[in-house]
Write a protein that holds these residues in place. Structure first.
Motif, PDB file in Angstrom:
ATOM      1  N   ASP A   1       0.867  -1.233  -0.049  1.00 34.95           N
ATOM      2  CA  ASP A   1       0.099   0.087  -0.083  1.00 34.95           C
ATOM      3  C   ASP A   1       0.785   1.350   0.112  1.00 34.95           C
ATOM      4  OD1 ASP A   1      -1.981  -1.547  -0.072  1.00 34.95           O
ATOM      5  OD2 ASP A   1      -2.573  -1.324   2.312  1.00 34.95           O
ATOM      6  N   LEU A   2       1.912   1.438   0.654  1.00 38.95           N
ATOM      7  CA  LEU A   2       2.904   2.427   0.701  1.00 38.95           C
ATOM      8  C   LEU A   2       3.350   2.655  -0.649  1.00 38.95           C
ATOM      9  CD1 LEU A   2       4.250   4.676   2.199  1.00 38.95           C
ATOM     10  CD2 LEU A   2       6.097   3.029   2.957  1.00 38.95           C
ATOM     11  N   ASP A   3       3.934   1.504  -1.316  1.00 35.90           N
ATOM     12  CA  ASP A   3       4.548   1.534  -2.643  1.00 35.90           C
ATOM     13  C   ASP A   3       3.380   2.281  -3.651  1.00 35.90           C
ATOM     14  OD1 ASP A   3       6.833   0.577  -1.825  1.00 35.90           O
ATOM     15  OD2 ASP A   3       6.394  -1.441  -2.569  1.00 35.90           O
ATOM     16  N   MET A   4       2.205   1.772  -3.485  1.00 30.12           N
ATOM     17  CA  MET A   4       1.339   2.106  -4.542  1.00 30.12           C
ATOM     18  C   MET A   4       0.892   3.919  -4.121  1.00 30.12           C
ATOM     19  SD  MET A   4      -0.769   1.910  -7.062  1.00 30.12           S
ATOM     20  CE  MET A   4      -0.773   0.023  -7.058  1.00 30.12           C
ATOM     21  N   ALA A   5       0.873   4.225  -2.926  1.00 29.56           N
ATOM     22  CA  ALA A   5       0.647   5.638  -2.567  1.00 29.56           C
ATOM     23  C   ALA A   5       1.694   6.191  -2.979  1.00 29.56           C
ATOM     24  CB  ALA A   5       0.402   5.585  -0.979  1.00 29.56           C
ATOM     25  N   VAL A   6       2.946   6.072  -2.902  1.00 33.02           N
ATOM     26  CA  VAL A   6       3.989   6.791  -3.381  1.00 33.02           C
ATOM     27  C   VAL A   6       3.685   7.000  -4.815  1.00 33.02           C
ATOM     28  CG1 VAL A   6       6.675   7.024  -3.689  1.00 33.02           C
ATOM     29  CG2 VAL A   6       5.564   6.163  -1.190  1.00 33.02           C
ATOM     30  N   LYS A   7       3.544   5.958  -5.533  1.00 34.10           N
ATOM     31  CA  LYS A   7       3.431   6.218  -7.001  1.00 34.10           C
ATOM     32  C   LYS A   7       2.400   7.256  -7.395  1.00 34.10           C
ATOM     33  CE  LYS A   7       4.934   1.539  -8.114  1.00 34.10           C
ATOM     34  NZ  LYS A   7       4.444   0.031  -8.599  1.00 34.10           N
TER      35      LYS A   7
END
Length: 247
Positions: free
Chosen positions: A218-224
Motif C-alpha cells: 500500500d505504501l508503494d502504491m501511495a508513493v506512486k
C-alpha cells in the motif's frame, strides 16, 4: 313493559342469538345480570348452556362455563371447512407481525387473505412489498437466523471475508448453514481453486487483516500516485508492531 319483563326478553335473545360476536355475547350476559339485580349464578350458567342441577360442585359448573366461552371464541375464529391458516415449516402459525422469508429476504406479515383454494400474505419491508401465495397445507419459511462474524457483522452469501488469524486472502461466502446446531459458512477462494467447508463464522471478519507485506504494498502504491497518508500509515505500523505481526 316492566323492567323485569324487558330483561327476561333480552336475556332470552342473548341466549339464543348465534349471530353476534363472542364479545357481544358475553357482554350481553353481563349487562342482563346487572340490570336484573337478582340473577343468580345458576341463571348465568343457563345463559352459557349449562344446567347447574346436573353438576356435582360449583367447580364443575365453572369449568363448564369457561369451556363454553372458549368454545364460542374458537368457533368465531375458525375458518370455513377446507381452509387453514398458513403455518411455518415447524408447524407454528404465521401471525400478523411475524417475520418470514420472501424472495430471499426477511419480510413482515401485514395482512392475510383467504381464497377457495389458497391463501395470500401481504408482506412488507423498508425497500419492497409484495404478496406471498400458497396452497392450503403449504408451509412458509422462517427467516434464516443471522450469522455474525467475529466483529458482530452479519454474514451474507456473496460477502468477501477474511480469516481473523491474519490470512489476507479474500474469501467469498458461498453458502451459509444457519439451521440446526452451530452455524457454519462455506468459503471459496480465487474461482473455486481453494475451498473451506463448515467454517465457524466467529473465525471470519469483513475487515481485511493487515500485515507488513500489505502495508509495504500500500505504501508503494501511495508513493506512486503521490497520495501518501502519513497518519494512516503510521497508525497501521504501530498496530502491526503492537500485534507482533511478522514481515
Amino acid at each position: 313493559m316492566g323492567v323485569i319483563e324487558a330483561s327476561d326478553r333480552a336475556w332470552k335473545v342473548v341466549q339464543m342469538s348465534e349471530n353476534v360476536s363472542a364479545a357481544e355475547w358475553l357482554r350481553g350476559i353481563i349487562d342482563e345480570y346487572g340490570v336484573s339485580g337478582t340473577r343468580s349464578c345458576t341463571a348465568i350458567a343457563e345463559a352459557l348452556g349449562i344446567d347447574c342441577r346436573h353438576e356435582k360442585t360449583c367447580r364443575d359448573c365453572i369449568i363448564k362455563m369457561m369451556t363454553a366461552i372458549a368454545d364460542r371464541i374458537d368457533a368465531e375464529r375458525a375458518l370455513p371447512d377446507g381452509m387453514e391458516w398458513p403455518r411455518f415449516e415447524d408447524g407454528g402459525l404465521v401471525r400478523i407481525g411475524d417475520e418470514l422469508e420472501f424472495e430471499g429476504k426477511t419480510m413482515l406479515v401485514c395482512d392475510a387473505t383467504f381464497y377457495a383454494d389458497d391463501w395470500a400474505l401481504w408482506c412488507d419491508r423498508e425497500d419492497m412489498s409484495g404478496r406471498l401465495y400458497g396452497k392450503y397445507g403449504e408451509r412458509v419459511k422462517r427467516p434464516a437466523p443471522k450469522v455474525l462474524d467475529a466483529d458482530g457483522v452479519p454474514i451474507k452469501v456473496g460477502d468477501t471475508v477474511y480469516f481473523v488469524d491474519g490470512d489476507a486472502r479474500p474469501l467469498t461466502v458461498e453458502r451459509i448453514d444457519a439451521n440446526g446446531g452451530e452455524p457454519a459458512v462455506d468459503l471459496v477462494y480465487a474461482g473455486q481453486i481453494l475451498r473451506w467447508h463448515s467454517v465457524n463464522p466467529e473465525k471470519l471478519t469483513h475487515e481485511r487483516p493487515d500485515s507488513w507485506r500489505l502495508w509495504g504494498e500500500d505504501l508503494d502504491m501511495a508513493v506512486k500516485v503521490g497520495e501518501v497518508d502519513k497518519v494512516e500509515m503510521m497508525r497501521r505500523a504501530k498496530a502491526l508492531a503492537k500485534a507482533g505481526e511478522g514481515l
